[in-house]
Design a protein around this motif. Sequence first.
Motif, PDB file in Angstrom:
ATOM      1  N   ARG A 151       0.676  -1.346  -0.188  1.00  0.00           N
ATOM      2  CA  ARG A 151      -0.017  -0.344   0.261  1.00  0.00           C
ATOM      3  C   ARG A 151       0.917   1.506   0.099  1.00  0.00           C
ATOM      4  N   ASP A 152       2.038   1.535   0.676  1.00  0.00           N
ATOM      5  CA  ASP A 152       2.780   2.389   1.231  1.00  0.00           C
ATOM      6  C   ASP A 152       3.675   2.711  -0.197  1.00  0.00           C
ATOM      7  N   ALA A 153       4.234   1.405  -1.015  1.00  0.00           N
ATOM      8  CA  ALA A 153       4.338   1.674  -2.713  1.00  0.00           C
ATOM      9  C   ALA A 153       3.864   2.161  -3.345  1.00  0.00           C
TER      10      ALA A 153
ATOM     11  N   VAL B 241      -5.102  -0.585  -2.413  1.00  0.00           N
ATOM     12  CA  VAL B 241      -5.249  -1.652  -1.792  1.00  0.00           C
ATOM     13  C   VAL B 241      -5.832  -1.537  -0.438  1.00  0.00           C
ATOM     14  N   ASP B 242      -6.909  -2.121   0.280  1.00  0.00           N
ATOM     15  CA  ASP B 242      -6.796  -2.400   1.241  1.00  0.00           C
ATOM     16  C   ASP B 242      -6.420  -3.068   2.069  1.00  0.00           C
ATOM     17  N   ARG B 243      -5.222  -2.261   2.837  1.00  0.00           N
ATOM     18  CA  ARG B 243      -4.084  -3.095   3.466  1.00  0.00           C
ATOM     19  C   ARG B 243      -5.423  -4.418   4.792  1.00  0.00           C
ATOM     20  N   TYR B 244      -5.814  -4.163   5.470  1.00  0.00           N
ATOM     21  CA  TYR B 244      -6.620  -4.616   6.419  1.00  0.00           C
ATOM     22  C   TYR B 244      -7.295  -5.587   4.911  1.00  0.00           C
ATOM     23  N   LYS B 245      -7.871  -5.701   4.733  1.00  0.00           N
ATOM     24  CA  LYS B 245      -8.835  -6.864   4.590  1.00  0.00           C
ATOM     25  C   LYS B 245      -7.534  -7.896   3.053  1.00  0.00           C
ATOM     26  N   LEU B 246      -6.568  -7.281   2.919  1.00  0.00           N
ATOM     27  CA  LEU B 246      -6.055  -8.491   1.717  1.00  0.00           C
ATOM     28  C   LEU B 246      -5.025  -9.211   2.769  1.00  0.00           C
ATOM     29  N   ALA B 247      -4.623  -8.765   4.505  1.00  0.00           N
ATOM     30  CA  ALA B 247      -3.324  -8.875   5.622  1.00  0.00           C
ATOM     31  C   ALA B 247      -4.283  -9.938   5.698  1.00  0.00           C
ATOM     32  N   ARG B 248      -6.032  -9.903   5.663  1.00  0.00           N
ATOM     33  CA  ARG B 248      -6.236 -11.222   6.583  1.00  0.00           C
ATOM     34  C   ARG B 248      -6.759 -11.947   5.420  1.00  0.00           C
ATOM     35  N   GLN B 249      -6.774 -12.630   4.548  1.00  0.00           N
ATOM     36  CA  GLN B 249      -6.715 -13.031   3.760  1.00  0.00           C
ATOM     37  C   GLN B 249      -5.628 -14.464   3.689  1.00  0.00           C
TER      38      GLN B 249
ATOM     39  N   GLN C 174      -1.937 -17.217  -0.885  1.00  0.00           N
ATOM     40  CA  GLN C 174      -2.476 -17.559  -1.743  1.00  0.00           C
ATOM     41  C   GLN C 174      -3.732 -16.672  -2.338  1.00  0.00           C
ATOM     42  N   ASN C 175      -4.180 -16.089  -1.587  1.00  0.00           N
ATOM     43  CA  ASN C 175      -5.388 -15.096  -2.240  1.00  0.00           C
ATOM     44  C   ASN C 175      -4.886 -13.427  -1.976  1.00  0.00           C
ATOM     45  N   ILE C 176      -3.540 -13.616  -1.353  1.00  0.00           N
ATOM     46  CA  ILE C 176      -2.985 -12.105  -1.298  1.00  0.00           C
ATOM     47  C   ILE C 176      -1.863 -12.377  -2.812  1.00  0.00           C
TER      48      ILE C 176
ATOM     49  N   GLU D  58      -5.035   2.314  -9.851  1.00  0.00           N
ATOM     50  CA  GLU D  58      -6.097   1.441  -9.798  1.00  0.00           C
ATOM     51  C   GLU D  58      -6.466   0.567  -8.847  1.00  0.00           C
ATOM     52  N   LYS D  59      -7.723   0.591  -8.243  1.00  0.00           N
ATOM     53  CA  LYS D  59      -7.734   0.171  -7.328  1.00  0.00           C
ATOM     54  C   LYS D  59      -7.900  -0.891  -7.051  1.00  0.00           C
ATOM     55  N   ILE D  60      -6.862  -2.279  -6.429  1.00  0.00           N
ATOM     56  CA  ILE D  60      -6.880  -3.329  -6.363  1.00  0.00           C
ATOM     57  C   ILE D  60      -7.737  -4.205  -6.303  1.00  0.00           C
ATOM     58  N   ALA D  61      -8.282  -4.824  -6.801  1.00  0.00           N
ATOM     59  CA  ALA D  61      -9.437  -5.663  -5.516  1.00  0.00           C
ATOM     60  C   ALA D  61      -8.763  -7.688  -4.693  1.00  0.00           C
ATOM     61  N   VAL D  62      -9.207  -6.797  -3.769  1.00  0.00           N
ATOM     62  CA  VAL D  62      -9.056  -8.108  -2.785  1.00  0.00           C
ATOM     63  C   VAL D  62     -10.056  -9.485  -3.463  1.00  0.00           C
TER      64      VAL D  62
END
Length: 263
Positions: free
Chosen positions: A127-129, A133-141, A144-146, A246-250
């Motif tokens: 995210r910071d780069a 992307v929603d870092r909270y949603k991504l981190a909970r996956q 392989q989903n990440i 562009e927004k990245i869908a988790v």
Amino acid sequence: MKRILLTILATAGIVCAVCWHFRDRLSPVWRSVAEPLVTKPAPDAERYAGLKDEAERWRKDLSAKYAKARTKEEKDKVLAETRSFLETLLPEMMRCWLGTSWDFHGTAETPGKGKIACGYFVSTVLRDAGFRVDRYKLARQPSQNIIRSFLPAESLNLRVGVPYENFAGEVAGAEPGVRIIGLDSHVAFLVTKPDGFRFIHSSGSKPWCVVDEGREDAEVLRRSNYRVHGLLTGDRAVLLRWLRAEKIAVKESPTATASAKRR
């Protein structure tokens, strides 16, 4: 005096011989004594903040340059420059976190300010780069989903039950770039270079902090039976999404319990 000196030398020789004979049994003891003396690297929040600003400035400049490009050759040149920049930026940002403590529930947003779980380390750096992307949603996956949130399934490289040295040999000879890698119960970055690779992650094993490890030191990577990875910076679509903000869908897991897979 000479007799005393000879006695001391003889005793020292016996102690050394005994220690050498039992070196395998004593090595864990020696490590436990030595480890507290090793100074952990200090997280660098100030440099991290500067790199975040630099990432956005470069993204805007490269995005404008890509928009002005008219031919495929011109566009490819901008994408090559984008890839080169990200492959320099991302590892630098990762290393700003070195020494930051790990915690299974850690959600720190700044190096050294709190604790961070492995999934949050990966999602926060991305995210910071500049990846939207929603870092909270991504981190909970699950791991392989990440990876699949960024890359198509056919771009993933999956190895199960492969001996570590075989796997490490494959990775050492792989295309240079920044990869995301998922393990049995972990997610991390794998930075591949012509001279080898670096495994950068928030470790839930000793020393329980963000570390940058080489082939011989990457014990978490060595112990895992499951390894899946994808070359983030080698994907044209990923580079374009970064350029265009562009927004990245988790890719979300259908079950809440799957979040345990990535910590």
